[in-house]
Design a protein around this motif. Structure first.
Motif, PDB file in Angstrom:
ATOM      1  N   ALA A 147       1.503   0.263   6.354  1.00 59.44           N
ATOM      2  CA  ALA A 147       1.707   0.827   5.014  1.00 59.44           C
ATOM      3  C   ALA A 147       3.115   0.528   4.493  1.00 59.44           C
ATOM      4  O   ALA A 147       4.094   0.635   5.233  1.00 59.44           O
ATOM      5  CB  ALA A 147       1.501   2.339   5.060  1.00 59.44           C
ATOM      6  N   THR A 148       3.190   0.174   3.224  1.00 58.92           N
ATOM      7  CA  THR A 148       4.506  -0.041   2.600  1.00 58.92           C
ATOM      8  C   THR A 148       5.162   1.315   2.336  1.00 58.92           C
ATOM      9  O   THR A 148       6.364   1.484   2.527  1.00 58.92           O
ATOM     10  CB  THR A 148       4.333  -0.777   1.247  1.00 58.92           C
ATOM     11  N   TYR A 149       4.347   2.267   1.864  1.00 57.34           N
ATOM     12  CA  TYR A 149       4.842   3.604   1.523  1.00 57.34           C
ATOM     13  C   TYR A 149       3.908   4.657   2.128  1.00 57.34           C
ATOM     14  O   TYR A 149       2.708   4.403   2.286  1.00 57.34           O
ATOM     15  CB  TYR A 149       4.834   3.838   0.006  1.00 57.34           C
ATOM     16  N   VAL A 150       4.479   5.847   2.404  1.00 54.99           N
ATOM     17  CA  VAL A 150       3.649   7.010   2.754  1.00 54.99           C
ATOM     18  C   VAL A 150       4.064   8.139   1.812  1.00 54.99           C
ATOM     19  O   VAL A 150       5.243   8.296   1.502  1.00 54.99           O
ATOM     20  CB  VAL A 150       3.819   7.415   4.236  1.00 54.99           C
TER      21      VAL A 150
ATOM     22  N   THR B 224       0.825  -1.213   0.000  1.00 54.59           N
ATOM     23  CA  THR B 224       0.000   0.000   0.000  1.00 54.59           C
ATOM     24  C   THR B 224       0.864   1.270   0.000  1.00 54.59           C
ATOM     25  O   THR B 224       1.979   1.270   0.535  1.00 54.59           O
ATOM     26  CB  THR B 224      -0.908   0.027   1.245  1.00 54.59           C
ATOM     27  N   ASN B 225       0.296   2.320  -0.578  1.00 56.10           N
ATOM     28  CA  ASN B 225       0.934   3.641  -0.594  1.00 56.10           C
ATOM     29  C   ASN B 225      -0.099   4.626  -0.053  1.00 56.10           C
ATOM     30  O   ASN B 225      -1.111   4.885  -0.693  1.00 56.10           O
ATOM     31  CB  ASN B 225       1.332   3.984  -2.038  1.00 56.10           C
ATOM     32  N   LEU B 226       0.144   5.125   1.162  1.00 56.71           N
ATOM     33  CA  LEU B 226      -0.834   6.008   1.815  1.00 56.71           C
ATOM     34  C   LEU B 226      -0.584   7.442   1.378  1.00 56.71           C
ATOM     35  O   LEU B 226       0.431   8.046   1.720  1.00 56.71           O
ATOM     36  CB  LEU B 226      -0.761   5.828   3.331  1.00 56.71           C
ATOM     37  N   THR B 227      -1.562   7.954   0.615  1.00 55.75           N
ATOM     38  CA  THR B 227      -1.376   9.217  -0.098  1.00 55.75           C
ATOM     39  C   THR B 227      -2.105  10.370   0.569  1.00 55.75           C
ATOM     40  O   THR B 227      -2.838  10.170   1.546  1.00 55.75           O
ATOM     41  CB  THR B 227      -1.843   9.013  -1.559  1.00 55.75           C
ATOM     42  N   LEU B 228      -1.884  11.573   0.039  1.00 57.17           N
ATOM     43  CA  LEU B 228      -2.473  12.787   0.601  1.00 57.17           C
ATOM     44  C   LEU B 228      -2.103  12.906   2.081  1.00 57.17           C
ATOM     45  O   LEU B 228      -2.947  13.196   2.930  1.00 57.17           O
ATOM     46  CB  LEU B 228      -3.997  12.795   0.405  1.00 57.17           C
ATOM     47  N   CYS B 229      -0.804  12.676   2.363  1.00 56.71           N
ATOM     48  CA  CYS B 229      -0.310  12.795   3.735  1.00 56.71           C
ATOM     49  C   CYS B 229       0.149  14.227   3.972  1.00 56.71           C
ATOM     50  O   CYS B 229       1.025  14.734   3.254  1.00 56.71           O
ATOM     51  CB  CYS B 229       0.841  11.811   3.968  1.00 56.71           C
ATOM     52  N   PHE B 230      -0.439  14.865   4.967  1.00 48.60           N
ATOM     53  CA  PHE B 230      -0.109  16.260   5.267  1.00 48.60           C
ATOM     54  C   PHE B 230       0.304  16.467   6.720  1.00 48.60           C
ATOM     55  O   PHE B 230       0.479  17.606   7.153  1.00 48.60           O
ATOM     56  CB  PHE B 230      -1.298  17.177   4.918  1.00 48.60           C
ATOM     57  N   SER B 231       0.445  15.371   7.503  1.00 49.77           N
ATOM     58  CA  SER B 231       0.916  15.551   8.884  1.00 49.77           C
ATOM     59  C   SER B 231       1.704  14.331   9.335  1.00 49.77           C
ATOM     60  O   SER B 231       1.520  13.221   8.826  1.00 49.77           O
ATOM     61  CB  SER B 231      -0.265  15.783   9.839  1.00 49.77           C
ATOM     62  N   SER B 232       2.588  14.557  10.322  1.00 50.76           N
ATOM     63  CA  SER B 232       3.421  13.470  10.847  1.00 50.76           C
ATOM     64  C   SER B 232       2.578  12.460  11.612  1.00 50.76           C
ATOM     65  O   SER B 232       2.908  11.273  11.659  1.00 50.76           O
ATOM     66  CB  SER B 232       4.495  14.033  11.777  1.00 50.76           C
ATOM     67  N   SER B 233       1.491  12.932  12.229  1.00 54.32           N
ATOM     68  CA  SER B 233       0.641  11.981  12.966  1.00 54.32           C
ATOM     69  C   SER B 233      -0.018  11.012  11.979  1.00 54.32           C
ATOM     70  O   SER B 233      -0.120   9.807  12.258  1.00 54.32           O
ATOM     71  CB  SER B 233      -0.395  12.694  13.832  1.00 54.32           C
ATOM     72  N   GLN B 234      -0.428  11.517  10.824  1.00 50.94           N
ATOM     73  CA  GLN B 234      -0.971  10.601   9.794  1.00 50.94           C
ATOM     74  C   GLN B 234       0.111   9.584   9.408  1.00 50.94           C
ATOM     75  O   GLN B 234      -0.159   8.383   9.311  1.00 50.94           O
ATOM     76  CB  GLN B 234      -1.367  11.393   8.534  1.00 50.94           C
ATOM     77  N   ALA B 235       1.337  10.085   9.217  1.00 51.17           N
ATOM     78  CA  ALA B 235       2.430   9.200   8.767  1.00 51.17           C
ATOM     79  C   ALA B 235       2.728   8.115   9.800  1.00 51.17           C
ATOM     80  O   ALA B 235       3.023   6.966   9.446  1.00 51.17           O
ATOM     81  CB  ALA B 235       3.679  10.029   8.488  1.00 51.17           C
ATOM     82  N   LEU B 236       2.652   8.477  11.082  1.00 49.52           N
ATOM     83  CA  LEU B 236       2.942   7.487  12.129  1.00 49.52           C
ATOM     84  C   LEU B 236       1.839   6.424  12.183  1.00 49.52           C
ATOM     85  O   LEU B 236       2.111   5.224  12.271  1.00 49.52           O
ATOM     86  CB  LEU B 236       3.098   8.184  13.486  1.00 49.52           C
ATOM     87  N   LEU B 237       0.583   6.873  12.080  1.00 51.77           N
ATOM     88  CA  LEU B 237      -0.510   5.893  12.157  1.00 51.77           C
ATOM     89  C   LEU B 237      -0.545   4.959  10.950  1.00 51.77           C
ATOM     90  O   LEU B 237      -0.790   3.766  11.094  1.00 51.77           O
ATOM     91  CB  LEU B 237      -1.860   6.603  12.336  1.00 51.77           C
ATOM     92  N   VAL B 238      -0.286   5.497   9.754  1.00 52.46           N
ATOM     93  CA  VAL B 238      -0.329   4.609   8.579  1.00 52.46           C
ATOM     94  C   VAL B 238       0.792   3.570   8.655  1.00 52.46           C
ATOM     95  O   VAL B 238       0.621   2.425   8.230  1.00 52.46           O
ATOM     96  CB  VAL B 238      -0.330   5.363   7.220  1.00 52.46           C
ATOM     97  N   ALA B 239       1.922   3.979   9.239  1.00 53.78           N
ATOM     98  CA  ALA B 239       3.022   3.020   9.419  1.00 53.78           C
ATOM     99  C   ALA B 239       2.588   1.913  10.380  1.00 53.78           C
ATOM    100  O   ALA B 239       2.859   0.726  10.153  1.00 53.78           O
ATOM    101  CB  ALA B 239       4.260   3.735   9.952  1.00 53.78           C
ATOM    102  N   LYS B 240       1.897   2.302  11.450  1.00 53.27           N
ATOM    103  CA  LYS B 240       1.421   1.297  12.421  1.00 53.27           C
ATOM    104  C   LYS B 240       0.429   0.331  11.772  1.00 53.27           C
ATOM    105  O   LYS B 240       0.346  -0.834  12.149  1.00 53.27           O
ATOM    106  CB  LYS B 240       0.763   1.977  13.630  1.00 53.27           C
TER     107      LYS B 240
END
Ligand code: G3P
Length: 218
Positions: free
Chosen positions: A123-126, A104-120
């Motif tokens: 997600a393969t990519y952010v 998966t590639n989690l797109t439309l990322c605009f905050s670090s909190s989004q990036a941390l949760l998608v990693a948890k």
């Protein structure tokens, strides 16, 4: 840093691929709509050109629909990576798809909190969108640095794709902060190798070479 091209244009993908430095492709509904072709056929053609991950985005807004779409999209080719927006529904879909072994590639990322949760969620990519943050006077690349710091703190393996790149400096800064991948539109890729001094240097060498040949031919 890996180089992906951010387009659904077969012509641009073929040209960039011929440079020998292309590692993958990212698409989105806007980019696919520009091509005015059947998206599934277009994605299939893209996967035949590039030997690397090709991101195809879901258009459902709830997790169940995202997972159903993803299951259809991955049948196109083993290259396909499922692009999912950074929402709560996106998180649920990511968790489910990760357990099925779908990348998966989690797109439309605009905050670090989004990036941390998608990693948890696995997600393969952010994909942080730097250009769109710059557009609203926020510093896009500061977000990338922050995500990198947080991922390094915890040894997170989710890879950072710097997206919404608008010019060569975005590409360079992505490399400086240690992003894994930059996804770059074709008009920016073309600019990356251009330098007026290289062009002037080639012209001078060619002119001098012609002068020597003229003397020798006399
Ligand atoms: O990779 C995301 C990209 O397609 C969005 O770019 O220029 O529309 O913000 P842009």
């Amino acid at each position: 840093m890996k180089l992906f091209i951010d387009t659904a244009s077969l012509e641009d993908i073929k040209t960039a691929n011929s440079f020998g430095v292309l590692d993958g492709v990212t698409t989105n509904p806007t980019l696919l709509s520009r091509e005015q072709a059947d998206p599934v056929a277009q994605l299939k053609n893209i996967c035949q050109i590039v030997n690397g991950p090709v991101s195809a985005e879901v258009t459902s807004l709830e997790a169940r629909g995202m997972v159903a779409e993803a299951k259809r999209l991955v049948k196109i080719s083993p290259n396909i990576v499922i692009k999912i927006p950074c929402t709560v529904e996106g998180l649920k879909a990511t968790k489910g798809l990760t357990s099925l072994g779908v990348r998966t590639n989690l797109t439309l990322c605009f905050s670090s909190s989004q990036a941390l949760l998608v990693a948890k969620a696995g997600a393969t990519y952010v994909s942080p969108f730097v250009g769109r943050l710059d557009d609203i006077s926020a510093e896009g690349m500061a977000l990338v640095s922050d995500i990198k710091l947080i991922y390094d703190n915890y040894g997170i393996s989710t890879q950072i794709i710097v997206a919404s790149i608008r010019h060569p400096i975005h590409f360079l800064e992505a490399a400086r902060v240690g992003a894994d991948i930059a996804t770059v539109p074709f008009y920016v890729i073309e600019k990356l190798m251009r330098h007026p001094l290289t062009e002037a240097g080639i012209k001078k060498f060619m002119d001098d070479w012609k002068k020597l040949k003229k003397i020798l031919d006399k």
